[in-house]
Design a protein around this motif. Structure first.
Motif, PDB file in Angstrom:
ATOM      1  N   ASP A 186       0.832  -1.201   0.000  1.00  0.00           N
ATOM      2  CA  ASP A 186       0.000   0.000   0.000  1.00  0.00           C
ATOM      3  C   ASP A 186       0.870   1.257   0.000  1.00  0.00           C
ATOM      4  OD1 ASP A 186      -2.076   1.801   0.128  1.00  0.00           O
ATOM      5  OD2 ASP A 186      -3.120   0.799   1.741  1.00  0.00           O
TER       6      ASP A 186
ATOM      7  N   THR B 109       1.192   3.399  -3.509  1.00  0.00           N
ATOM      8  CA  THR B 109       0.618   4.739  -3.379  1.00  0.00           C
ATOM      9  C   THR B 109       1.632   5.810  -3.741  1.00  0.00           C
ATOM     10  OG1 THR B 109      -0.950   4.017  -1.678  1.00  0.00           O
ATOM     11  CG2 THR B 109      -0.446   6.374  -1.781  1.00  0.00           C
TER      12      THR B 109
ATOM     13  N   HIS C  33      -3.907   6.528   0.109  1.00  0.00           N
ATOM     14  CA  HIS C  33      -3.725   5.101   0.360  1.00  0.00           C
ATOM     15  C   HIS C  33      -5.023   4.352   0.065  1.00  0.00           C
ATOM     16  CE1 HIS C  33       0.306   5.105   2.049  1.00  0.00           C
ATOM     17  NE2 HIS C  33      -0.013   6.180   2.728  1.00  0.00           N
TER      18      HIS C  33
ATOM     19  N   TYR D 127      -6.440   1.977   1.809  1.00  0.00           N
ATOM     20  CA  TYR D 127      -7.293   1.848   2.992  1.00  0.00           C
ATOM     21  C   TYR D 127      -8.085   3.135   3.212  1.00  0.00           C
ATOM     22  CZ  TYR D 127      -4.435   4.794   6.100  1.00  0.00           C
ATOM     23  OH  TYR D 127      -3.790   5.861   6.687  1.00  0.00           O
TER      24      TYR D 127
ATOM     25  N   TYR E   6      -7.190  -5.943   6.025  1.00  0.00           N
ATOM     26  CA  TYR E   6      -5.726  -5.860   5.993  1.00  0.00           C
ATOM     27  C   TYR E   6      -5.123  -6.928   6.903  1.00  0.00           C
ATOM     28  CZ  TYR E   6      -5.127  -1.676   3.131  1.00  0.00           C
ATOM     29  OH  TYR E   6      -5.080  -0.800   2.077  1.00  0.00           O
TER      30      TYR E   6
ATOM     31  N   ARG F 200      -6.948  -2.314  -7.074  1.00  0.00           N
ATOM     32  CA  ARG F 200      -7.010  -0.857  -7.008  1.00  0.00           C
ATOM     33  C   ARG F 200      -7.569  -0.263  -8.296  1.00  0.00           C
ATOM     34  NH1 ARG F 200      -2.796   2.521  -3.467  1.00  0.00           N
ATOM     35  NH2 ARG F 200      -4.513   3.956  -3.866  1.00  0.00           N
TER      36      ARG F 200
END
Length: 322
Positions: free
Chosen positions: A230, A234, A252, A254, A272, A309
């Protein structure tokens, strides 16, 4: 460590956390929501101070082990707590971080090895600390993810190879249980703060470093693979969008799940946790020290993460600067 002593230690940590809440409330050490926040109410900041306090209790009650690591942890935790209270100069903060990391490396006895190992260690430690700090943005994620790492390391230490003090692992695990009690909930009583995310990252890095130095198996870095993916992906997207990667953001994955899709914080944190738990099992029982399998796990995980993503966030959002 006996069960009775562990229970006493747990109660001591619980009391210390409550004392900190009183002090934080008195001195107004709180987190106020802003445009980058993933929460909407005023909450006590710095509850993660309990991780450093737990390590100090371990040091005092279990033979003063790992003094340079503890000194580094104390320094980085203190400067992070002060930064939580009042924003400090970057030069001061980064200087203490560097000193702390060098103390950790000295505890690993890396100064007896070729210089390039020190450079690699510096990059690994500093990068992981920053990734951990960036990932601490919703209820439950730091506490649950870190508890998984500690439990995994405890199992490795107990059943596969002895690489560190079991008492240290148990003490840190207990401090995480205390923190999760107040943080892993819909309306958190406290947030970890920089003092918490940076301290627990420092501790887990030290433990993983000990394990790698004992086994010469670098696959144990993958015990932090989900956070790593992540954070790195990112940063990659932000570079492609020509954004300043040093500016605060909500890019991110999350954060997208919790802020844009409105997934409950604890659901995101649990996802996660669950994905990393599967990876940990693969690292221990399947991948082991195989370079080919290590690379395959990293590649497959990265491809799946990118696919997810792009599928959820969309190409335009990920690659175009809005």
């Amino acid at each position: 460590m006996s069960i009775v002593f562990a229970v006493i230690l747990l109660l001591c940590l619980f009391v210390l956390e409550l004392v900190y809440f009183k002090l934080a409330d008195h001195f107004n050490i709180i987190d106020k929501p802003n445009h980058r926040s993933s929460h909407s109410s005023v909450t006590i900041r710095g509850g993660g101070v309990i991780f450093g306090l737990g390590a100090i209790l371990f040091f005092l009650f279990f033979g003063f082990k790992y003094p340079f690591f503890i000194a580094g942890l104390f320094a980085i935790a203190l400067i992070s707590l002060l930064d939580d209270i009042h924003t400090l100069s970057n030069k001061v903060r980064l200087s203490i971080h560097l000193i702390s990391v060098l103390l950790l490396i000295y505890q690993w006895d890396l100064f007896a090895m070729p210089w390039y190992w020190i450079v690699i260690a510096l990059l690994f430690v500093i990068g992981t600390i920053n990734a951990y700090n960036f990932m601490d943005g919703i209820n439950g994620i730091t506490g649950s993810y870190s508890l998984l790492a500690i439990v995994t390391l405890y199992c490795i230490n107990s059943y596969i190879t002895l690489f560190t003090s079991s008492a240290l692992l148990i003490t840190i695990g207990l401090s995480l249980l205390v923190f999760n009690y107040f943080n892993f909930r819909k309306k958190a009583k406290c947030f970890a703060g920089d003092v918490g995310s940076i301290s627990i990252a420092f501790i887990i890095i030290f433990l993983i470093g000990q394990l790698i130095l004992k086994t010469y198996n670098f696959s144990y870095i993958l015990l932090l693979l989900v956070y790593g993916l992540d954070a790195v992906v990112t940063i990659g997207f932000r570079v492609l969008r020509k954004e300043n990667i040093f500016e605060a953001h909500r890019s991110h994955f999350y954060q997208y799940l919790s802020n844009e899709l409105k997934w409950p914080h604890l659901v995101v944190s649990s996802v996660y946790f669950g994905v990393q738990a599967v990876i940990n099992l693969l690292v221990i029982f399947v991948v082991k020290d195989s370079i080919v399998l290590n690379l395959a796990l990293i590649l497959i995980s990265a491809i799946l993460f990118l696919f997810i993503r792009f599928s959820i966030e969309g190409k335009a959002k990920l690659l175009s600067k809005i």
